[in-house]
Scaffold this motif. Sequence first.
Motif, PDB file in Angstrom:
ATOM      1  N   LEU A 105       0.814  -1.213   0.000  1.00 54.15           N
ATOM      2  CA  LEU A 105       0.000   0.000   0.000  1.00 54.15           C
ATOM      3  C   LEU A 105       0.849   1.264   0.000  1.00 54.15           C
ATOM      4  O   LEU A 105       0.415   2.296  -0.506  1.00 54.15           O
ATOM      5  N   LEU A 106       2.053   1.196   0.563  1.00 54.35           N
ATOM      6  CA  LEU A 106       2.933   2.362   0.565  1.00 54.35           C
ATOM      7  C   LEU A 106       3.855   2.378  -0.648  1.00 54.35           C
ATOM      8  O   LEU A 106       4.079   3.427  -1.255  1.00 54.35           O
ATOM      9  N   GLY A 107       4.401   1.213  -1.010  1.00 55.98           N
ATOM     10  CA  GLY A 107       5.385   1.167  -2.090  1.00 55.98           C
ATOM     11  C   GLY A 107       4.815   1.472  -3.455  1.00 55.98           C
ATOM     12  O   GLY A 107       5.493   2.077  -4.293  1.00 55.98           O
ATOM     13  N   THR A 108       3.570   1.052  -3.695  1.00 55.39           N
ATOM     14  CA  THR A 108       2.989   1.270  -5.024  1.00 55.39           C
ATOM     15  C   THR A 108       2.844   2.747  -5.363  1.00 55.39           C
ATOM     16  O   THR A 108       3.311   3.189  -6.429  1.00 55.39           O
ATOM     17  N   PRO A 109       2.217   3.576  -4.542  1.00 59.72           N
ATOM     18  CA  PRO A 109       2.153   5.005  -4.888  1.00 59.72           C
ATOM     19  C   PRO A 109       3.517   5.673  -4.921  1.00 59.72           C
ATOM     20  O   PRO A 109       3.741   6.608  -5.697  1.00 59.72           O
ATOM     21  N   LEU A 110       4.470   5.209  -4.096  1.00 60.17           N
ATOM     22  CA  LEU A 110       5.816   5.783  -4.150  1.00 60.17           C
ATOM     23  C   LEU A 110       6.473   5.489  -5.497  1.00 60.17           C
ATOM     24  O   LEU A 110       7.195   6.327  -6.049  1.00 60.17           O
ATOM     25  N   ALA A 111       6.222   4.266  -6.032  1.00 56.41           N
ATOM     26  CA  ALA A 111       6.854   3.877  -7.291  1.00 56.41           C
ATOM     27  C   ALA A 111       6.223   4.577  -8.489  1.00 56.41           C
ATOM     28  O   ALA A 111       6.933   4.989  -9.412  1.00 56.41           O
ATOM     29  N   ILE A 112       4.898   4.716  -8.491  1.00 53.20           N
ATOM     30  CA  ILE A 112       4.229   5.263  -9.675  1.00 53.20           C
ATOM     31  C   ILE A 112       4.036   6.774  -9.605  1.00 53.20           C
ATOM     32  O   ILE A 112       3.702   7.390 -10.614  1.00 53.20           O
ATOM     33  N   GLY A 113       4.249   7.361  -8.452  1.00 52.91           N
ATOM     34  CA  GLY A 113       3.983   8.783  -8.294  1.00 52.91           C
ATOM     35  C   GLY A 113       5.209   9.662  -8.280  1.00 52.91           C
ATOM     36  O   GLY A 113       5.102  10.875  -8.096  1.00 52.91           O
ATOM     37  N   ARG A 114       6.397   9.050  -8.451  1.00 56.82           N
ATOM     38  CA  ARG A 114       7.637   9.835  -8.444  1.00 56.82           C
ATOM     39  C   ARG A 114       8.104  10.101  -9.860  1.00 56.82           C
ATOM     40  O   ARG A 114       8.060   9.227 -10.723  1.00 56.82           O
ATOM     41  N   ARG A 115       8.507  11.325 -10.119  1.00 57.03           N
ATOM     42  CA  ARG A 115       9.096  11.641 -11.414  1.00 57.03           C
ATOM     43  C   ARG A 115      10.521  11.110 -11.511  1.00 57.03           C
ATOM     44  O   ARG A 115      11.003  10.775 -12.576  1.00 57.03           O
ATOM     45  N   GLN A 116      11.176  11.010 -10.358  1.00 64.11           N
ATOM     46  CA  GLN A 116      12.539  10.500 -10.332  1.00 64.11           C
ATOM     47  C   GLN A 116      12.493   8.986 -10.245  1.00 64.11           C
ATOM     48  O   GLN A 116      11.761   8.423  -9.438  1.00 64.11           O
ATOM     49  N   ALA A 117      13.230   8.311 -11.083  1.00 68.61           N
ATOM     50  CA  ALA A 117      13.244   6.852 -11.071  1.00 68.61           C
ATOM     51  C   ALA A 117      14.680   6.363 -11.127  1.00 68.61           C
ATOM     52  O   ALA A 117      15.618   7.144 -11.071  1.00 68.61           O
ATOM     53  N   GLY A 118      14.845   5.063 -11.278  1.00 66.91           N
ATOM     54  CA  GLY A 118      16.180   4.491 -11.352  1.00 66.91           C
ATOM     55  C   GLY A 118      16.427   3.514 -10.225  1.00 66.91           C
ATOM     56  O   GLY A 118      15.774   3.537  -9.190  1.00 66.91           O
ATOM     57  N   ARG A 119      17.399   2.626 -10.445  1.00 66.19           N
ATOM     58  CA  ARG A 119      17.698   1.585  -9.454  1.00 66.19           C
ATOM     59  C   ARG A 119      18.248   2.172  -8.160  1.00 66.19           C
ATOM     60  O   ARG A 119      17.904   1.712  -7.069  1.00 66.19           O
ATOM     61  N   ALA A 120      19.120   3.171  -8.266  1.00 69.47           N
ATOM     62  CA  ALA A 120      19.701   3.755  -7.046  1.00 69.47           C
ATOM     63  C   ALA A 120      18.607   4.320  -6.150  1.00 69.47           C
ATOM     64  O   ALA A 120      18.629   4.142  -4.925  1.00 69.47           O
ATOM     65  N   TRP A 121      17.633   4.983  -6.763  1.00 67.73           N
ATOM     66  CA  TRP A 121      16.513   5.512  -5.985  1.00 67.73           C
ATOM     67  C   TRP A 121      15.728   4.382  -5.340  1.00 67.73           C
ATOM     68  O   TRP A 121      15.311   4.479  -4.181  1.00 67.73           O
ATOM     69  N   GLY A 122      15.504   3.284  -6.077  1.00 68.95           N
ATOM     70  CA  GLY A 122      14.768   2.150  -5.520  1.00 68.95           C
ATOM     71  C   GLY A 122      15.498   1.508  -4.354  1.00 68.95           C
ATOM     72  O   GLY A 122      14.893   1.189  -3.329  1.00 68.95           O
ATOM     73  N   TYR A 123      16.826   1.325  -4.494  1.00 71.00           N
ATOM     74  CA  TYR A 123      17.601   0.754  -3.400  1.00 71.00           C
ATOM     75  C   TYR A 123      17.543   1.634  -2.160  1.00 71.00           C
ATOM     76  O   TYR A 123      17.343   1.151  -1.033  1.00 71.00           O
ATOM     77  N   LEU A 124      17.742   2.941  -2.373  1.00 70.25           N
ATOM     78  CA  LEU A 124      17.772   3.866  -1.237  1.00 70.25           C
ATOM     79  C   LEU A 124      16.421   3.915  -0.532  1.00 70.25           C
ATOM     80  O   LEU A 124      16.346   3.898   0.705  1.00 70.25           O
ATOM     81  N   LEU A 125      15.346   3.970  -1.318  1.00 69.80           N
ATOM     82  CA  LEU A 125      14.025   4.047  -0.722  1.00 69.80           C
ATOM     83  C   LEU A 125      13.662   2.756   0.007  1.00 69.80           C
ATOM     84  O   LEU A 125      13.025   2.773   1.067  1.00 69.80           O
ATOM     85  N   THR A 126      14.091   1.623  -0.556  1.00 65.24           N
ATOM     86  CA  THR A 126      13.847   0.341   0.115  1.00 65.24           C
ATOM     87  C   THR A 126      14.573   0.282   1.448  1.00 65.24           C
ATOM     88  O   THR A 126      13.998  -0.109   2.476  1.00 65.24           O
ATOM     89  N   LEU A 127      15.844   0.657   1.433  1.00 65.66           N
ATOM     90  CA  LEU A 127      16.620   0.636   2.670  1.00 65.66           C
ATOM     91  C   LEU A 127      16.016   1.571   3.709  1.00 65.66           C
ATOM     92  O   LEU A 127      15.817   1.196   4.865  1.00 65.66           O
ATOM     93  N   GLY A 128      15.695   2.787   3.284  1.00 68.53           N
ATOM     94  CA  GLY A 128      15.116   3.742   4.227  1.00 68.53           C
ATOM     95  C   GLY A 128      13.765   3.291   4.743  1.00 68.53           C
ATOM     96  O   GLY A 128      13.462   3.440   5.938  1.00 68.53           O
ATOM     97  N   GLY A 129      12.926   2.755   3.849  1.00 68.33           N
ATOM     98  CA  GLY A 129      11.604   2.296   4.268  1.00 68.33           C
ATOM     99  C   GLY A 129      11.674   1.155   5.252  1.00 68.33           C
ATOM    100  O   GLY A 129      10.952   1.143   6.257  1.00 68.33           O
TER     101      GLY A 129
END
Length: 370
Positions: free
Chosen positions: A295-319
């Motif tokens: 429920l949290l990850g889906t809107p974070l993934a589809i609602g960000r203009r910034q994308a990329g693997r580094a962003w995904g790794y960082l957000l996963t770790l922080g989350g």
Amino acid sequence: MTRISRYLLRELLVPLGVWVAFMFLLLFVMQFLRGTDVLLGSSVTVMDLGRLVAYLTPHFLMTALPVAFLLAILLGLGRMGEDRELTALQALGVGPLRLVAAPLGVAVAISALMLLLTSTAQPWGLTGVKLLVSEVIRKNVVGDVKPGTFYEDLSDLTLYAEQVSTENGKWTNVLLHDDRESSSPMLVLAHAGQVGTSSRGEVLRFALENGEVHRSVRESKDYSIIHFDGAEISVGVGASMGKRGRFTSSKEELTPGELLQAAEEARARGENPRMTLMALHSRLGGSLAPIAFALLGTPLAIGRRQAGRAWGYLLTLGGYVLYYLLSRAFEQLGQQGRLPVVLAGQLANVVFMLVGAVALYRVSRTGTLR
């Protein structure tokens, strides 16, 4: 199932499988390095390592599945956003609420699997680990104690045997120095001895024959000598491994039913069962974490203009770090009686779900999180 749903599932399940395998391997290596003193003994076989992997698999899956699932959502849907596939879907009338259905369905399946694991396979596996480790320790002691050589691999214990029988593992002219109580160390001398384990494998038992015990108190001049015909010295497996080599905690080895029974027994003794009940509800809360992550990850993934693997790794770790800190904080409040244990076990999930609902609403209204 629509073609869009199948496509979304493929985008989630492929990275989920890859990251579960990676996380499992990482967790196993980290745990293995903690127990190298035990697991790399001379008597350890490939079969022992295989049994260890089998026993630890449910426990590692309980840790790996939520992290890998959150990472799969952020990378899978983030990749679709980076390639403008989400923009194309939105142009076709596929809104965020439809996009969240596939991750939520996978999350429910993962949570059901985790509930099953935490109720059956995880306690079974962790109990098996304790039995296996005690068996390996016993075999290492039997195999590594050489005639005329001091053996010091057990924490705070030193063993010496003048002769060691290769047929039955019996020792002759044994010295055992026990420094577990540093204020009053103990020296045991015996004509014969042998090592074994308790029925549940939780304790090493040194059976000694015809000897004497020397005990001194360092803060005074007291010194005592006790002669015996037969004696037995017990050493807990956790103590014999030392702090770095411990694999499990006692509450993790109990099923939910056994935790409830332990809570009832604590009430019968007039004790507060809050700690036991908190352990139960913390495990249940952890099992439902994938739903909160969906429920949290889906809107974070589809609602960000910034994308990329580094962003995904960082957000996963922080989350995940944030989720862990919240879980521990609420668990402490539950143990202290400041929150009901049922609420304390699920409050981290509730917080993530509420934040996810707000984020999903903003994405539905504006197409971004801004």
